[in-house]
Design a protein around this motif. Structure first.
Motif, PDB file in Angstrom:
ATOM      1  N   ILE A 205      11.052   2.856  -4.831  1.00  0.00           N
ATOM      2  CA  ILE A 205      11.986   2.757  -3.711  1.00  0.00           C
ATOM      3  C   ILE A 205      13.147   1.877  -4.148  1.00  0.00           C
ATOM      4  CG2 ILE A 205      12.319   1.981  -1.323  1.00  0.00           C
ATOM      5  CD1 ILE A 205       9.339   2.364  -0.850  1.00  0.00           C
ATOM      6  N   PRO A 206      14.383   2.360  -4.092  1.00  0.00           N
ATOM      7  CA  PRO A 206      15.534   1.545  -4.502  1.00  0.00           C
ATOM      8  C   PRO A 206      15.615   0.243  -3.707  1.00  0.00           C
ATOM      9  CG  PRO A 206      16.183   3.831  -4.238  1.00  0.00           C
ATOM     10  CD  PRO A 206      14.783   3.726  -3.712  1.00  0.00           C
ATOM     11  N   ALA A 207      16.156  -0.769  -4.340  1.00  0.00           N
ATOM     12  CA  ALA A 207      16.222  -2.081  -3.707  1.00  0.00           C
ATOM     13  C   ALA A 207      17.043  -2.068  -2.432  1.00  0.00           C
ATOM     14  CB  ALA A 207      16.795  -3.103  -4.684  1.00  0.00           C
ATOM     15  N   ASP A 208      18.050  -1.208  -2.360  1.00  0.00           N
ATOM     16  CA  ASP A 208      18.926  -1.191  -1.189  1.00  0.00           C
ATOM     17  C   ASP A 208      18.591  -0.064  -0.207  1.00  0.00           C
ATOM     18  OD1 ASP A 208      19.652   0.887  -2.807  1.00  0.00           O
ATOM     19  OD2 ASP A 208      21.818   0.534  -2.666  1.00  0.00           O
ATOM     20  N   ALA A 209      17.467   0.607  -0.400  1.00  0.00           N
ATOM     21  CA  ALA A 209      17.106   1.733   0.462  1.00  0.00           C
ATOM     22  C   ALA A 209      16.667   1.248   1.844  1.00  0.00           C
ATOM     23  CB  ALA A 209      15.988   2.546  -0.185  1.00  0.00           C
ATOM     24  N   SER A 210      16.808   2.121   2.837  1.00  0.00           N
ATOM     25  CA  SER A 210      16.349   1.852   4.197  1.00  0.00           C
ATOM     26  C   SER A 210      14.899   2.316   4.323  1.00  0.00           C
ATOM     27  CB  SER A 210      17.218   2.598   5.211  1.00  0.00           C
ATOM     28  OG  SER A 210      18.546   2.134   5.158  1.00  0.00           O
ATOM     29  N   VAL A 211      14.014   1.387   4.692  1.00  0.00           N
ATOM     30  CA  VAL A 211      12.575   1.671   4.707  1.00  0.00           C
ATOM     31  C   VAL A 211      11.970   1.349   6.064  1.00  0.00           C
ATOM     32  CG1 VAL A 211      10.329   1.165   3.653  1.00  0.00           C
ATOM     33  CG2 VAL A 211      12.405   1.169   2.246  1.00  0.00           C
ATOM     34  N   ALA A 212      11.307   2.332   6.643  1.00  0.00           N
ATOM     35  CA  ALA A 212      10.528   2.139   7.867  1.00  0.00           C
ATOM     36  C   ALA A 212       9.052   2.133   7.494  1.00  0.00           C
ATOM     37  CB  ALA A 212      10.813   3.244   8.875  1.00  0.00           C
ATOM     38  N   LEU A 213       8.298   1.215   8.077  1.00  0.00           N
ATOM     39  CA  LEU A 213       6.877   1.058   7.766  1.00  0.00           C
ATOM     40  C   LEU A 213       6.015   1.452   8.962  1.00  0.00           C
ATOM     41  CD1 LEU A 213       4.410  -0.106   6.147  1.00  0.00           C
ATOM     42  CD2 LEU A 213       4.968  -2.328   7.203  1.00  0.00           C
ATOM     43  N   PHE A 214       5.030   2.277   8.692  1.00  0.00           N
ATOM     44  CA  PHE A 214       3.949   2.538   9.656  1.00  0.00           C
ATOM     45  C   PHE A 214       2.657   1.995   9.080  1.00  0.00           C
ATOM     46  CE2 PHE A 214       0.217   5.180  10.568  1.00  0.00           C
ATOM     47  CZ  PHE A 214       0.106   4.970  11.935  1.00  0.00           C
ATOM     48  N   SER A 281      -6.960  -3.553   0.509  1.00  0.00           N
ATOM     49  CA  SER A 281      -7.484  -4.885   0.769  1.00  0.00           C
ATOM     50  C   SER A 281      -6.641  -5.550   1.852  1.00  0.00           C
ATOM     51  CB  SER A 281      -7.435  -5.747  -0.505  1.00  0.00           C
ATOM     52  OG  SER A 281      -6.084  -5.985  -0.881  1.00  0.00           O
ATOM     53  N   THR A 282      -7.167  -6.661   2.365  1.00  0.00           N
ATOM     54  CA  THR A 282      -6.393  -7.433   3.328  1.00  0.00           C
ATOM     55  C   THR A 282      -5.115  -7.953   2.693  1.00  0.00           C
ATOM     56  OG1 THR A 282      -8.427  -8.090   4.458  1.00  0.00           O
ATOM     57  CG2 THR A 282      -6.476  -9.429   4.867  1.00  0.00           C
ATOM     58  N   ARG A 283      -5.179  -8.291   1.436  1.00  0.00           N
ATOM     59  CA  ARG A 283      -3.980  -8.787   0.747  1.00  0.00           C
ATOM     60  C   ARG A 283      -2.905  -7.713   0.709  1.00  0.00           C
ATOM     61  NH1 ARG A 283      -3.568 -10.810  -5.604  1.00  0.00           N
ATOM     62  NH2 ARG A 283      -1.286 -11.141  -5.593  1.00  0.00           N
ATOM     63  N   THR A 284      -3.302  -6.475   0.428  1.00  0.00           N
ATOM     64  CA  THR A 284      -2.336  -5.382   0.418  1.00  0.00           C
ATOM     65  C   THR A 284      -1.672  -5.245   1.774  1.00  0.00           C
ATOM     66  OG1 THR A 284      -3.740  -4.224  -1.171  1.00  0.00           O
ATOM     67  CG2 THR A 284      -2.018  -2.941  -0.099  1.00  0.00           C
ATOM     68  N   ARG A 285      -2.472  -5.333   2.842  1.00  0.00           N
ATOM     69  CA  ARG A 285      -1.924  -5.234   4.202  1.00  0.00           C
ATOM     70  C   ARG A 285      -0.924  -6.353   4.466  1.00  0.00           C
ATOM     71  NH1 ARG A 285      -5.483  -7.693   8.669  1.00  0.00           N
ATOM     72  NH2 ARG A 285      -4.540  -9.477   7.617  1.00  0.00           N
ATOM     73  N   ASP A 286      -1.274  -7.556   4.039  1.00  0.00           N
ATOM     74  CA  ASP A 286      -0.400  -8.694   4.303  1.00  0.00           C
ATOM     75  C   ASP A 286       0.900  -8.620   3.514  1.00  0.00           C
ATOM     76  OD1 ASP A 286      -2.524  -9.489   5.835  1.00  0.00           O
ATOM     77  OD2 ASP A 286      -3.180 -11.098   4.498  1.00  0.00           O
ATOM     78  N   GLU A 287       0.859  -7.968   2.354  1.00  0.00           N
ATOM     79  CA  GLU A 287       2.040  -7.910   1.503  1.00  0.00           C
ATOM     80  C   GLU A 287       2.973  -6.756   1.827  1.00  0.00           C
ATOM     81  OE1 GLU A 287       0.531  -9.915  -2.707  1.00  0.00           O
ATOM     82  OE2 GLU A 287       0.918  -7.762  -2.583  1.00  0.00           O
ATOM     83  N   ILE A 288       2.416  -5.637   2.286  1.00  0.00           N
ATOM     84  CA  ILE A 288       3.212  -4.411   2.366  1.00  0.00           C
ATOM     85  C   ILE A 288       4.374  -4.546   3.347  1.00  0.00           C
ATOM     86  CG2 ILE A 288       1.941  -3.230   4.211  1.00  0.00           C
ATOM     87  CD1 ILE A 288       3.127  -1.718   0.856  1.00  0.00           C
ATOM     88  N   VAL A 289       4.249  -5.449   4.322  1.00  0.00           N
ATOM     89  CA  VAL A 289       5.336  -5.632   5.290  1.00  0.00           C
ATOM     90  C   VAL A 289       6.619  -6.110   4.609  1.00  0.00           C
ATOM     91  CG1 VAL A 289       3.852  -6.006   7.280  1.00  0.00           C
ATOM     92  CG2 VAL A 289       4.442  -7.936   5.811  1.00  0.00           C
ATOM     93  N   SER A 290       6.492  -6.801   3.468  1.00  0.00           N
ATOM     94  CA  SER A 290       7.678  -7.305   2.778  1.00  0.00           C
ATOM     95  C   SER A 290       8.544  -6.177   2.228  1.00  0.00           C
ATOM     96  CB  SER A 290       7.282  -8.249   1.635  1.00  0.00           C
ATOM     97  OG  SER A 290       6.736  -9.446   2.133  1.00  0.00           O
ATOM     98  N   ALA A 291       7.957  -5.009   1.999  1.00  0.00           N
ATOM     99  CA  ALA A 291       8.699  -3.903   1.401  1.00  0.00           C
ATOM    100  C   ALA A 291       9.565  -3.163   2.409  1.00  0.00           C
ATOM    101  CB  ALA A 291       7.727  -2.930   0.747  1.00  0.00           C
ATOM    102  N   ALA A 292       9.392  -3.447   3.704  1.00  0.00           N
ATOM    103  CA  ALA A 292      10.050  -2.664   4.753  1.00  0.00           C
ATOM    104  C   ALA A 292      11.217  -3.415   5.387  1.00  0.00           C
ATOM    105  CB  ALA A 292       9.040  -2.279   5.822  1.00  0.00           C
ATOM    106  N   ASP A 293      12.057  -2.635   6.087  1.00  0.00           N
ATOM    107  CA  ASP A 293      13.153  -3.195   6.883  1.00  0.00           C
ATOM    108  C   ASP A 293      12.838  -3.149   8.373  1.00  0.00           C
ATOM    109  OD1 ASP A 293      15.037  -3.504   4.629  1.00  0.00           O
ATOM    110  OD2 ASP A 293      14.978  -1.306   4.593  1.00  0.00           O
TER     111      ASP A 293
END
Length: 551
Positions: A205-214, A281-293
């Motif tokens: 995912i490009p650094a400047d891309a628009s990302v929605a997280l579900f 893992s729980t760690r993955t869940r806690d981290e993945i929010v950082s990738a989204a806008d």
């Protein structure tokens, strides 16, 4: 502040299992918060399933071992519940415990429980039965959102109306409902630029891309349909004229469910860049929010009651675009923490055929929930407008994200929620201790077998009946009889060997009445010894000379 004994087994409180359910994530969060934030001198944990205590203690250590002593209560130790003053159940299934408490007296302790999914028939039955169970003003069912409280009230009102019509009941004591939200451990979530960079690189995912997280389970029938989200993202990409990335984090317990969800997401968002991340893992869940806008979740299912994932996203500082549905209506403030999108459902009365088919087992629960969700419409155009506005305005994203994070910390952190439970338990304790003592009573649905089946035997043993030895007393022979495996069962709670021998030795001097024999025994043992006389007669050691004629 008052505490409650926790109705404790591993299943409701362990979210480390593969593909945990929402109630398990909520249960683990509650227990972790309770152990960390509850005020009190000690904890009471009720091992209701007789699980290995070492395994339960390992679960506690993983969640953060408490710095207070723990009193472990055995499965049958309701006197321990009385000492604790209250018991908290991880479900709304309170009726059986209310009936069990009746044997100790109605104000022996308080009972509380909590709602999760309430659409399944066994839970509908449990909630409806609260009106007939011996619940008291010092008991309560915690509803986690205004929406689920409204649904619970609707069910209880429906059952109350039936009872009034059927029996002419003038007074039906209401079940006490209180609203306390679920919580999250907000410190677990946060936006980390380095984590963001790493995940975006990993997912191409490009650094400047628009990302929605579900975030959530991938299940069309009992979670939500990804179609409306996909359509809204598709329209957002068209409006903005640039690629939109859709990050979907979760999974399903059954491969077929996951494939169906992925297929539906792709079908309704053909021009959106989809990226799937499994719940590793729980760690993955806690981290993945950082990738989204932006966090995006258009819940549309009656299975849902609260919805933890928006609050987790809020804790990480993400603005939320969510459906105006169920518990989401209590968590995300429209125009402040993000946007709540209008939803529409058919008017009441148009779904009787759906619930009838489910109630008669013509369709499964999953089929019923899926059918009901087909008639929950989320405004796709409004969703696209909210997404486009947030993606095109970094300052708005930042302001809403900050507001969401503050709200999560001030309202939904377990540090704030647990004291609400303790305040409830304190109020219930005040009511309970102020009430007159309730006598111990029988459960009318589970009568004493010797009363219910009193018409089966010729007669019941009475205090005036004469008891004598069936043969001269032989200690060794008696021990062999009462000690034979077929003549004993733990469930019968028989007299001990010493008690049996004392009775036989007493009768060796001559016949006695039942009353005279019982007088030689401690008062607390007399009921067990009295029926034990019948047991000794059953196996040929005694002869009962009853005065009741045969009919």
């Amino acid at each position: 502040m008052a505490n409650a004994a926790i109705h404790f087994s591993s299943e409701p409180y362990d979210a480390s299992i593969p593909r945990p359910m929402g109630r398990q994530a909520a249960g683990e969060g509650f227990l972790r918060g309770f152990l960390q934030y509850a005020d009190g001198e000690r904890f009471h944990l009720w091992n209701v399933r007789d699980e290995d205590q070492g395994e339960l203690e390992a679960l506690l250590r993983r969640l953060g071992a408490p710095d207070k002593p723990i009193t472990w209560l055995g499965r049958a130790d309701r006197s321990g519940l009385a000492e604790a003053g209250a018991v908290h159940m991880p479900t709304p299934e309170l009726k059986d415990e209310a009936w069990a408490r009746r044997a100790l007296g109605g104000n022996a302790y308080s009972i509380t429980g909590v709602t999760h999914t309430i659409a399944e028939t066994h839970i509908l039955n449990e909630i409806g039965a609260l009106l007939l169970a011996p619940l008291q003003p010092w008991d309560a069912l915690v509803c986690t959102s205004a929406s689920v409280r409204n649904a619970t009230e609707t069910l209880l009102e429906s059952v109350a109306t039936y009872l009034q019509e059927r029996f002419g009941a003038a007074r039906i004591p209401p079940a006490q409902l209180v609203t306390i939200p679920l919580g999250v451990h907000t410190a677990d979530f946060g936006a980390d630029p380095e984590v963001r960079r790493r995940w975006r690189e990993q997912l191409d995912i490009p650094a400047d891309a628009s990302v929605a997280l579900f975030m959530g389970r991938f299940k069309l029938a009992t979670k939500m349909h990804p179609g409306p989200m996909g359509l809204a993202l598709q329209e957002t990409a068209r409006r903005l004229g640039r690629p939109i990335y859709w990050l979907l984090y979760g999974g399903a317990r059954r491969p077929a469910d996951e494939e169906a969800f992925r297929s539906a997401a792709a079908a309704f968002a053909p021009d959106v860049e989809l990226r799937f991340v499994e719940h590793a893992s729980t760690r993955t869940r806690d981290e993945i929010v950082s990738a989204a806008d932006i966090f995006l979740s258009l819940s549309d299912n009656i299975q849902e009651t609260f919805g933890l994932t928006p609050v987790e996203a809020m804790a990480a500082g993400l603005p939320c675009v969510v459906s105006d549905w169920d518990g989401y209506r209590d968590t995300v403030r429209h125009g402040v923490d993000g946007f709540r999108i209008r939803t529409t459902a058919p008017r009441p009365g148009l779904g009787s055929d759906l619930i009838y088919a489910y109630a008669q087992r013509l369709v499964s629960y999953e089929a019923y929930a899926a059918a009901a969700s087909m008639f929950a419409a989320v405004d796709i155009g409004e969703t696209a407008e909210a997404l486009a506005l947030l993606f095109s305005d970094p300052d708005l994203r930042r302001r809403m994200g900050q507001a969401a994070q503050t709200r999560a910390r001030e309202v939904f952190d377990w540090r704030v929620v647990i004291p609400q439970y303790q305040a409830l338990w304190s109020e219930l304790e005040r009511r309970r201790t102020a009430a007159p003592v309730h006598p111990a009573l029988e459960n009318p649905y589970r009568p004493d077998p010797f009363r219910m089946f009193a018409g089966y035997p010729t007669a019941a043993l009475s205090a005036a009946d004469i008891v004598e030895l069936a043969a001269p007393f032989d200690r060794d022979a008696a021990v062999a009889v009462v000690g034979h495996p077929s003549a004993r069962t733990d469930a019968a709670r028989l007299p001990s060997l010493d008690e049996a021998l004392r009775l036989l030795e007493c009768l060796a001097t001559g016949p006695r009445t039942v009353g005279a024999l019982l007088a030689t025994m401690p008062p607390e043992r007399r009921p067990f010894v009295e029926r034990g006389l019948v047991w000794l007669a059953k196996f040929g050691l005694l002869r009962l000379c009853g005065a009741t004629p045969r009919t």
